[in-house]
Design a protein around this motif. Sequence first.
Motif, PDB file in Angstrom:
ATOM      1  N   HIS A 125       0.822  -1.215   0.000  1.00 44.60           N
ATOM      2  CA  HIS A 125       0.000   0.000   0.000  1.00 44.60           C
ATOM      3  C   HIS A 125       0.858   1.267   0.000  1.00 44.60           C
ATOM      4  N   VAL A 126       2.007   1.229   0.672  1.00 44.13           N
ATOM      5  CA  VAL A 126       2.911   2.385   0.653  1.00 44.13           C
ATOM      6  C   VAL A 126       3.439   2.601  -0.759  1.00 44.13           C
ATOM      7  N   ARG A 127       3.834   1.512  -1.410  1.00 49.00           N
ATOM      8  CA  ARG A 127       4.439   1.592  -2.743  1.00 49.00           C
ATOM      9  C   ARG A 127       3.523   2.220  -3.772  1.00 49.00           C
ATOM     10  N   ILE A 128       2.208   1.927  -3.688  1.00 51.68           N
ATOM     11  CA  ILE A 128       1.303   2.489  -4.696  1.00 51.68           C
ATOM     12  C   ILE A 128       0.631   3.778  -4.234  1.00 51.68           C
ATOM     13  N   GLY A 129       0.929   4.209  -3.005  1.00 42.53           N
ATOM     14  CA  GLY A 129       0.427   5.493  -2.535  1.00 42.53           C
ATOM     15  C   GLY A 129      -1.023   5.494  -2.093  1.00 42.53           C
ATOM     16  N   ASN A 130      -1.500   4.378  -1.553  1.00 46.01           N
ATOM     17  CA  ASN A 130      -2.874   4.331  -1.041  1.00 46.01           C
ATOM     18  C   ASN A 130      -3.022   5.230   0.188  1.00 46.01           C
ATOM     19  N   PRO A 131      -4.249   5.599   0.530  1.00 44.68           N
ATOM     20  CA  PRO A 131      -4.470   6.455   1.704  1.00 44.68           C
ATOM     21  C   PRO A 131      -3.865   5.834   2.981  1.00 44.68           C
ATOM     22  N   LEU A 132      -3.284   6.678   3.812  1.00 50.23           N
ATOM     23  CA  LEU A 132      -2.547   6.220   4.985  1.00 50.23           C
ATOM     24  C   LEU A 132      -3.434   5.522   6.013  1.00 50.23           C
ATOM     25  N   PHE A 133      -4.439   6.210   6.519  1.00 50.80           N
ATOM     26  CA  PHE A 133      -5.192   5.691   7.652  1.00 50.80           C
ATOM     27  C   PHE A 133      -6.157   4.560   7.304  1.00 50.80           C
ATOM     28  N   SER A 134      -6.709   4.583   6.101  1.00 52.58           N
ATOM     29  CA  SER A 134      -7.692   3.551   5.754  1.00 52.58           C
ATOM     30  C   SER A 134      -7.060   2.306   5.138  1.00 52.58           C
ATOM     31  N   HIS A 135      -6.037   2.456   4.334  1.00 59.11           N
ATOM     32  CA  HIS A 135      -5.456   1.317   3.625  1.00 59.11           C
ATOM     33  C   HIS A 135      -4.091   0.917   4.172  1.00 59.11           C
ATOM     34  N   THR A 136      -3.166   1.852   4.172  1.00 55.66           N
ATOM     35  CA  THR A 136      -1.785   1.544   4.518  1.00 55.66           C
ATOM     36  C   THR A 136      -1.649   1.055   5.950  1.00 55.66           C
ATOM     37  N   LEU A 137      -2.281   1.718   6.891  1.00 60.07           N
ATOM     38  CA  LEU A 137      -2.136   1.336   8.301  1.00 60.07           C
ATOM     39  C   LEU A 137      -3.087   0.224   8.741  1.00 60.07           C
ATOM     40  N   PHE A 138      -3.902  -0.302   7.833  1.00 68.38           N
ATOM     41  CA  PHE A 138      -4.818  -1.382   8.208  1.00 68.38           C
ATOM     42  C   PHE A 138      -4.045  -2.590   8.756  1.00 68.38           C
ATOM     43  N   GLY A 139      -2.906  -2.908   8.154  1.00 64.62           N
ATOM     44  CA  GLY A 139      -2.079  -4.005   8.655  1.00 64.62           C
ATOM     45  C   GLY A 139      -1.546  -3.734  10.055  1.00 64.62           C
ATOM     46  N   VAL A 140      -1.256  -2.475  10.351  1.00 66.74           N
ATOM     47  CA  VAL A 140      -0.817  -2.110  11.703  1.00 66.74           C
ATOM     48  C   VAL A 140      -1.962  -2.310  12.688  1.00 66.74           C
ATOM     49  N   TYR A 141      -3.164  -1.874  12.304  1.00 68.22           N
ATOM     50  CA  TYR A 141      -4.322  -2.057  13.184  1.00 68.22           C
ATOM     51  C   TYR A 141      -4.552  -3.540  13.463  1.00 68.22           C
ATOM     52  N   LEU A 142      -4.485  -4.343  12.409  1.00 69.41           N
ATOM     53  CA  LEU A 142      -4.706  -5.777  12.571  1.00 69.41           C
ATOM     54  C   LEU A 142      -3.593  -6.394  13.431  1.00 69.41           C
ATOM     55  N   GLY A 143      -2.367  -5.938  13.247  1.00 64.59           N
ATOM     56  CA  GLY A 143      -1.254  -6.423  14.053  1.00 64.59           C
ATOM     57  C   GLY A 143      -1.418  -6.094  15.528  1.00 64.59           C
ATOM     58  N   ILE A 144      -1.885  -4.901  15.821  1.00 66.61           N
ATOM     59  CA  ILE A 144      -2.124  -4.507  17.216  1.00 66.61           C
ATOM     60  C   ILE A 144      -3.211  -5.389  17.824  1.00 66.61           C
ATOM     61  N   ILE A 145      -4.256  -5.653  17.063  1.00 69.78           N
ATOM     62  CA  ILE A 145      -5.337  -6.510  17.571  1.00 69.78           C
ATOM     63  C   ILE A 145      -4.839  -7.931  17.780  1.00 69.78           C
ATOM     64  N   LEU A 146      -4.066  -8.471  16.833  1.00 75.38           N
ATOM     65  CA  LEU A 146      -3.613  -9.856  16.989  1.00 75.38           C
ATOM     66  C   LEU A 146      -2.637 -10.016  18.138  1.00 75.38           C
ATOM     67  N   TRP A 147      -1.715  -9.081  18.314  1.00 72.17           N
ATOM     68  CA  TRP A 147      -0.775  -9.171  19.433  1.00 72.17           C
ATOM     69  C   TRP A 147      -1.467  -8.854  20.767  1.00 72.17           C
ATOM     70  N   GLY A 148      -2.417  -7.917  20.754  1.00 72.44           N
ATOM     71  CA  GLY A 148      -3.180  -7.630  21.974  1.00 72.44           C
ATOM     72  C   GLY A 148      -3.986  -8.831  22.417  1.00 72.44           C
ATOM     73  N   GLY A 149      -4.643  -9.487  21.474  1.00 77.95           N
ATOM     74  CA  GLY A 149      -5.389 -10.698  21.799  1.00 77.95           C
ATOM     75  C   GLY A 149      -4.491 -11.792  22.332  1.00 77.95           C
ATOM     76  N   LEU A 150      -3.336 -11.956  21.702  1.00 77.45           N
ATOM     77  CA  LEU A 150      -2.392 -12.979  22.159  1.00 77.45           C
ATOM     78  C   LEU A 150      -1.834 -12.633  23.534  1.00 77.45           C
ATOM     79  N   TYR A 151      -1.554 -11.363  23.763  1.00 77.20           N
ATOM     80  CA  TYR A 151      -1.045 -10.925  25.067  1.00 77.20           C
ATOM     81  C   TYR A 151      -2.036 -11.265  26.183  1.00 77.20           C
ATOM     82  N   LEU A 152      -3.305 -11.029  25.923  1.00 76.21           N
ATOM     83  CA  LEU A 152      -4.319 -11.273  26.952  1.00 76.21           C
ATOM     84  C   LEU A 152      -4.604 -12.757  27.165  1.00 76.21           C
ATOM     85  N   ARG A 153      -4.383 -13.589  26.155  1.00 72.26           N
ATOM     86  CA  ARG A 153      -4.733 -15.002  26.294  1.00 72.26           C
ATOM     87  C   ARG A 153      -3.545 -15.930  26.504  1.00 72.26           C
TER      88      ARG A 153
END
Length: 136
Positions: free
Chosen positions: A96-124
Amino acid sequence: MSISEAVPVSNGALWTGRALSAAVVLFMIFDGVIKLPPLDVVTRTMTELGWPADANVARLIGVIGLISTALYAIPRTSVLGAILLTAYMGGAISTHVRIGNPLFSHTLFGVYLGIILWGGLYLRDQRVRALIPFSR
């Protein structure tokens, strides 16, 4: 702090972790399964993202995502799965960075998902809480 000394979590936090992890697993199953058959929408989207218009490439990416997700869902291999999914999200972010997609909706979606997956793992998972002790 050893694993046996990890701070225990409440039942509510444990179930929150399971729910967060389940959300990631369900999303990733959808993401992987949709890439398996040669769907026109997947091929078109892959082309827009700069990937080859080849159903086998999409299928390979889907299989990698599904294997990583399965490893994340199995408690014994969940840390390895989380690491692999983090790498998978890194690839999505760089695409998404390479093709210049919007930052908050497209590019950072993987960061959001990563935070959720590590947060879930941390709690369980007590091993992750011992490795990353936020409280003493």
